[in-house]
Design a protein around this motif. Sequence first.
Motif, short mmCIF file in Angstrom:
data_model
loop_
_atom_site.label_atom_id
_atom_site.label_comp_id
_atom_site.label_asym_id
_atom_site.label_seq_id
_atom_site.Cartn_x
_atom_site.Cartn_y
_atom_site.Cartn_z
N GLY A 274 77.24 -22.77 115.38
CA GLY A 274 76.13 -22.00 114.85
C GLY A 274 76.55 -21.02 113.76
O GLY A 274 77.29 -21.36 112.84
N GLU A 275 76.08 -19.79 113.90
CA GLU A 275 76.33 -18.80 112.85
C GLU A 275 77.81 -18.53 112.65
O GLU A 275 78.25 -18.29 111.52
CB GLU A 275 75.59 -17.50 113.19
N ASN A 276 78.60 -18.57 113.73
CA ASN A 276 80.04 -18.36 113.58
C ASN A 276 80.66 -19.43 112.69
O ASN A 276 81.47 -19.13 111.79
CB ASN A 276 80.72 -18.36 114.95
N TYR A 277 80.29 -20.68 112.93
CA TYR A 277 80.82 -21.77 112.12
C TYR A 277 80.29 -21.70 110.70
O TYR A 277 81.05 -21.87 109.73
CB TYR A 277 80.44 -23.11 112.76
N ARG A 278 79.00 -21.45 110.56
CA ARG A 278 78.42 -21.38 109.22
C ARG A 278 79.08 -20.27 108.39
O ARG A 278 79.30 -20.43 107.18
CB ARG A 278 76.91 -21.17 109.32
N THR A 279 79.39 -19.16 109.04
CA THR A 279 80.06 -18.07 108.33
C THR A 279 81.45 -18.49 107.87
O THR A 279 81.86 -18.20 106.74
CB THR A 279 80.17 -16.83 109.24
N ALA A 280 82.18 -19.20 108.72
CA ALA A 280 83.50 -19.67 108.35
C ALA A 280 83.44 -20.62 107.16
O ALA A 280 84.25 -20.52 106.22
CB ALA A 280 84.17 -20.37 109.54
N VAL A 281 82.47 -21.53 107.18
CA VAL A 281 82.32 -22.47 106.06
C VAL A 281 81.93 -21.72 104.79
O VAL A 281 82.50 -21.95 103.71
CB VAL A 281 81.28 -23.55 106.39
N LYS A 282 80.98 -20.82 104.90
CA LYS A 282 80.54 -20.06 103.72
C LYS A 282 81.70 -19.25 103.15
O LYS A 282 81.88 -19.19 101.92
CB LYS A 282 79.38 -19.13 104.08
N ASN A 283 82.47 -18.61 104.02
CA ASN A 283 83.62 -17.83 103.53
C ASN A 283 84.54 -18.69 102.68
O ASN A 283 84.99 -18.29 101.60
CB ASN A 283 84.40 -17.26 104.72
N PHE A 284 84.85 -19.87 103.18
CA PHE A 284 85.78 -20.73 102.47
C PHE A 284 85.18 -21.26 101.18
O PHE A 284 85.82 -21.26 100.12
CB PHE A 284 86.19 -21.88 103.39
N VAL A 285 83.93 -21.69 101.25
CA VAL A 285 83.26 -22.23 100.06
C VAL A 285 83.18 -21.17 98.96
O VAL A 285 83.49 -21.44 97.79
CB VAL A 285 81.86 -22.76 100.43
N TYR A 286 82.78 -19.96 99.32
CA TYR A 286 82.67 -18.90 98.31
C TYR A 286 84.03 -18.49 97.77
O TYR A 286 84.17 -18.16 96.59
CB TYR A 286 81.94 -17.70 98.90
N ALA A 287 85.04 -18.50 98.64
CA ALA A 287 86.38 -18.16 98.17
C ALA A 287 86.90 -19.20 97.18
O ALA A 287 87.53 -18.86 96.17
CB ALA A 287 87.33 -18.03 99.36
N LEU A 288 86.62 -20.47 97.45
CA LEU A 288 86.99 -21.53 96.51
C LEU A 288 86.26 -21.34 95.18
O LEU A 288 86.87 -21.40 94.10
CB LEU A 288 86.64 -22.90 97.09
N ARG A 289 84.96 -21.11 95.27
CA ARG A 289 84.16 -20.93 94.06
C ARG A 289 84.68 -19.77 93.22
O ARG A 289 84.84 -19.88 91.99
CB ARG A 289 82.71 -20.68 94.44
N ASP A 290 84.97 -18.65 93.88
CA ASP A 290 85.40 -17.46 93.15
C ASP A 290 86.80 -17.62 92.58
O ASP A 290 87.19 -16.88 91.67
CB ASP A 290 85.32 -16.23 94.05
N ALA A 291 87.55 -18.59 93.11
CA ALA A 291 88.86 -18.89 92.56
C ALA A 291 88.78 -19.91 91.43
O ALA A 291 89.81 -20.31 90.88
CB ALA A 291 89.78 -19.41 93.66
N GLY A 292 87.55 -20.33 91.09
CA GLY A 292 87.38 -21.29 90.00
C GLY A 292 87.44 -22.73 90.42
O GLY A 292 87.52 -23.63 89.58
#
Length: 528
Positions: A274-292
């Motif tokens: 649920g929200e715990n997993y979605r947060t983990a995925v979002k964290n990684f996706v946004y970190a990748l995006r912000d790294a270009g």
Amino acid sequence: MTVRTTTTALVAALAATAAATLALTGAGPAAAAGLQCSVDYTTNDWGSGFTANVKLTNAGTTPIDNWSLGYAYTGNQTLSGSGWNGTWSQSGKNVTVAAPAWAATLAAGGSVSAGANFSYSGTNAAPASFTVNGVACNGASSPSPSPSPSVSVSSSPSPSPSASASASPSASASASPSSSASPSPSGSTGTGKAPALHVSGNKLVDANGSQVVLRGVNRSGMEFMCVQGYGFSDGPVDAASIAAIKSWKANAVRVPVNEDCWNGYANVKPEYAGENYRTAVKNFVYALRDAGLTPIIDLHWTQGLYTGNSSGCSDVNSTCQKPMPGAGAATFWSSVATTFKNDPSVVFDLLNEPYADRAVSGLDQAWNCWRDGGSACPGIGYPVSGMQTLVNSVRTAGANNVILLGGLAYSNDLGQWLAHKPTDPAGNLAASWHVYNFNTCSSQSCWNSTVAPLAAQVPVVVGEIGENDCAHSFIDQVMSWADAAKVSYLGWTWNTWDCGQGPSLISDFDGTPTAFGLGLKNHLAAVN
């Protein structure tokens, strides 16, 4: 590929067809005094053979050095191959798993999982007891719920020259959401460094209309660690690990994920759902995006009870690759689309590797099933969401992000992709293609006759490239061909697995390449 090297799709689901959880106490010699640990034993059994998974947890307060796990079978179970995440050996009925070099010391509170395939006939009874460094098992204990120090593995048999299936091995520490980069605000509008993408003709282009060719890696782990109960990721997904990927000159990362974990189904431990997993995925996706790095969210494992041809598991839950997405996939994509609809740098890959062609009769019927789902899929016993349904789910949620659609034969067959292309009001569909040296379409003549004509009309992203020989001569050919065709490609996979279990690009998360990975690393350095 979850490791894309499997024809029979025997994915280590850690399905508990047998379980034995026993505590090891310190009733041994002085060197083992105070040793406290537990062993969790599970199998994935297919009748004439099975995958044995053992999870060893150090429940004590001091490290266990050079651990060696022992147990015995009562039947004729016979070790097949070398296993993974440990040195497996068998003498008569006695099995030993010795610590691998990278996990020789098991820290207090830590755990390590190892697996191997066995053949048998008759009864497949679980072991009655275990030893660690000669200390006998007594009593009972449960494995530690903490994801932080744990190590998990998922198995895959050796590939054959036929079309590939999916299976995910693993072998590293998991990371919790708190260890990842902080997510960006939900109202982000693609202001990170990764480009906002859309489809223009047969190209992916950025906001200025310049062509973007995606070249990068897959980062496996989030599709299986959560549903197996070990954490969110196989190995680190922090800033340092992302920097290591960047050091290879990659510009894209494909992130396989799990329907059950994202939707928060009851079969997943709450801490990983649920929200715990979605947060983990979002964290990684946004970190990748912000790294270009362009993040590609890939629905890898989905729900649906399927035991027909090329079945990966006899489990309704998202513990292996299914031939087509089930009803829950529409809910999944509606939620993912709502989450990322304001960020056009995020790409959606609707299903890792459809193989409706293995489940229904005839290729034309399989492509109809691929697009339409439902009654167009005789032979698949669960409600199927076709690609049109999933496209609709994304667009109805208000997301215009680029969508990738993998073809049949585990995304290796794109022959009727264009004829069955779903309707998309946003005009942002691209084809996803997977190619390994053991696939049916693994020659340049096939690429020229089937993939090139499609790439002339829509963008093609090779979501996975790989080979099963621990070398890189095959992917060298694929990359050279793709460069000439302006086709994107991503290597499978940025994980530290033994190449005997599937294509793995690195031997360390600092970016040290394997012999296979060296081919991709050098090529990306030359072209990106």
